[in-house]
Scaffold this active site. Structure first.
Site, PDB file in Angstrom:
ATOM      1  N   ASN A 164      -2.942   4.133  -0.300  1.00 36.42           N
ATOM      2  CA  ASN A 164      -3.934   3.850  -1.324  1.00 36.42           C
ATOM      3  C   ASN A 164      -5.306   3.592  -0.709  1.00 36.42           C
ATOM      4  OD1 ASN A 164      -5.273   3.201  -3.613  1.00 36.42           O
ATOM      5  ND2 ASN A 164      -3.959   1.535  -4.238  1.00 36.42           N
ATOM      6  N   ASP A 165      -5.466   2.428  -0.100  1.00 38.82           N
ATOM      7  CA  ASP A 165      -6.790   2.078   0.405  1.00 38.82           C
ATOM      8  C   ASP A 165      -7.285   3.048   1.470  1.00 38.82           C
ATOM      9  OD1 ASP A 165      -6.689  -0.083  -1.263  1.00 38.82           O
ATOM     10  OD2 ASP A 165      -5.825  -1.403   0.248  1.00 38.82           O
TER      11      ASP A 165
END
Lengths: 141, 470
Positions: free
Chosen positions: B392-393
């Protein structure tokens, strides 16, 4: 591969400060007392020269930084479990506390320390080897 | 064994340790490094044990056997649990250092306060404080990683957290300084245990505000603390082998934490005192936030079958779903079709440095197809499909664009540069850092919702059927 500097400025500053503080502490301590008592008390622990140990620490840190910055990122997990196993050399200290004829409480502390270190040695080296066995090159090439 | 021989053994062990780390720099020679390290360890143990003043053989054998009995199962854990195991062994390392330091203090105190020189006391205090912090800090980190019920997973913050933590550390150092000056003073009887208690407490408080995404950095930092505790033990016992091995461990932890910090564009202090996950969630700007476009595995498989160049970006979600073996099957299928498939590894993907590499190696993906972030970003515009699996990040474009984002400035894998992006995601919730990911709302992104293992399995099935039709 990666040409960037590995040590940022704050790390160098921190190292320099640590070395400086250690050096100054040692210098202040070894100044008057040791000279004055050098003749009277030959077996005083203050007569131990601590400088070589600090130098060993300094040099091995630099060797460590030099060797480890070359480790491929691919292997960072095995590297960590490996250095972990290596730092379990604390087992030497544990033996020195648990082994001699010391009071039972001290031996108990040493025994627990020995147990913890041996756990790290066994699991650290075995799991590192297990992980490294899995890294394979492309079979077709 | 005579003292000369002990020193000779120690010298050999030191050299072997350095070689073992040197051999770790390439996968081809790394296993030789393990043998060298284990040999060095054995030399160190033998030389120490064989000295004439070591007499409690039975008691020590008992400890060794117990250590082997616990250590062997710990070496057989699933590799998804490698971060917990590492944290746990940091805890053991810290515990050993703290116990030896404590033992040595009371031994010298009994022998006579003149033994407790300034240097020795400084080293003992450093050893005990570092050891205790590492012990409880790592135990707590291991609990977080293992997702134990009574350990909060997310970053826990409260008002004046940093102030009270730093105050606690200052108190510990102040007591330490007082003890260095008066090692056997009247108050030493309770001040020394007080230091232990404070350091143990500080270890927990240090880890409480750390969220999952920061774990790789924190594990690396704890690694270097464990090493420094061993160095301090070396100073206490005047033993050069301990100093060297501890310094090697300490510098390794230092380098790894620098790499991790850099990969997140954050400073050391910011990781420890920044409480990442607590950043108040800025209200999502409705205008920018579009709708997810969900896709079926069937059409995703069709597009992947047409692609020539696919990059798979794994993240912690892959580890949670244990999807690495399925990904390897997908990789095989696509390779057989002549598609170029590579895995792009972000330095902080997962929960410890190199976590993704080990999991993919476990699934038999050859390491020549695991590429680093910098190398893959150059080729990203030529890439047909980027498949994000539970990351995600590390693919969040906010890191490049949104200055208000907590991850602004963090180097990311430029998945959004690929022609098409597929993102496998368990749910519609934001990731561990609690930040929305603009990549998911991008017009070329298609979401595949579901458990990573299951979704990849369906992709494989569709690909297999398609090749049967053609």
């Amino acid at each position: 591969m990666n040409q960037r500097r590995y040590l940022p400025r704050w790390a160098i500053t921190a190292l320099a400060v640590a070395i400086g503080v250690t050096g100054i502490t040692l210098a202040m301590q070894s100044e008057p007392a040791a000279v004055a008592e050098a003749t009277s008390a030959s077996d005083a622990p203050d007569s131990v020269d601590y400088w070589p140990m600090v130098i060993v620490f300094l040099l091995s840190t630099f060797i460590g930084l030099g060797v480890i910055r070359r480790v491929s990122r691919l292997l960072h997990t095995p590297l960590m479990s490996m250095t972990n196993a290596i730092s379990a050399i604390a087992v030497v200290g544990a033996i020195l506390i648990a082994g001699p004829d010391y009071p039972p409480m001290i031996r108990l502390l040493g025994g627990i320390a020995l147990f913890a270190s041996v756990t790290n040695i066994v699991s650290g080296f075995l799991i590192t080897d297990r992980m490294l066995k899995m890294f394979k090159r492309d079979k077709s090439s | 064994m005579s003292p000369g021989f002990v020193e000779l053994f120690y010298l050999t062990a030191t050299a072997l340790f350095i070689f073992s780390l040197h051999w770790m720099n390439r996968p081809e020679t790394a296993r030789r490094g393990v043998v060298a390290g284990a040999a060095a360890m054995l030399l160190g143990i033998l030389a120490t044990w064989a000295q004439p003043f070591v007499v409690n053989h039975g008691w020590m054998l008992l400890a060794v056997v117990a250590g082997i009995a616990v250590g062997y199962p710990l070496s057989r854990v699933a590799l998804t649990a490698a971060p917990q195991r590492t944290a746990l062994s940091h805890a053991f390392g810290g515990l050993a250092a703290a116990l030896v330091g404590t033992g040595k203090y009371y031994l010298w105190l009994a022998e006579g306060p003149e033994e407790l020189t300034t240097f020795r006391m400084t080293a003992i205090i450093a050893e005990v404080i570092l050891g205790c912090i590492t012990f409880t800090g790592s135990l707590f980190a291991a609990g977080k990683l293992q997702e134990l019920k009574w350990v909060p997973q997310r970053a826990v913050t409260y008002p004046l957290q940093n102030v009270s933590n730093i105050a606690l550390l200052i108190i510990a150092v102040a007591i330490g300084t007082w003890l260095v000056v008066n090692p056997a003073g009247p108050a030493a009887g309770w001040l020394f245990p007080a230091i232990i208690v404070i350091a143990l407490l500080f270890g927990v408080l240090l880890i409480v505000p750390i969220g999952g995404a920061d774990m790789p950095t924190v594990i690396a930092i704890l690694n270097s603390y464990a090493g420094l505790a061993a160095v301090a033990m070396g100073f206490v016992l005047e033993n050069n082998l301990l100093i060297t091995a501890g310094a090697l461990d300490g510098s390794s932890g230092l380098i790894l934490s620098i790499i991790m910090c850099r990969a997140m564009n954050r400073s050391y202090l910011n990781v420890l005192f920044g409480a990442f996950g607590s950043t108040p969630q800025t209200a999502p700007e409705g205008a920018e936030r579009g709708e997810y476009k969900a896709d079926t595995p069937e059409s995703a498989a069709q597009i992947m079958a047409q692609a020539r160049n696919i990059v798979i970006i794994p993240g912690y979600g892959m580890a949670v779903a244990q999807a690495q073996h399925r990904l390897r099957e997908l990789y095989d299928h696509l390779k057989r079709r002549g598609v170029s498939v590579r895995f792009a590894i972000h330095p902080v993907a997962g929960r410890m440095p190199g976590h993704m590499n080990v999991l993919l190696a476990e699934a038999d993906v050859p390491y020549s197809d695991l590429v680093e972030m910098e190398d893959v970003n150059r080729d990203m515009p030529q890439c047909d499909v980027a498949l994000v699996v539970g990351a995600n990040d590390v693919v969040n474009p906010a890191a490049n664009q949104d200055e208000s984002s907590p991850i602004y400035g963090m180097p990311i894998i430029e998945a959004s540069q690929a022609r098409t992006v597929f993102a496998i995601k368990r749910s519609k919730n934001p990731g561990f850092a609690g930040i929305d990911n603009a990549l998911y709302f991008d017009e070329k992104t298609w979401m595949l919702f579901g458990d990573a293992k299951q979704v990849v399995g369906e992709l494989i099935k569709e690909l297999a059927e398609e090749s049967r039709i053609h």
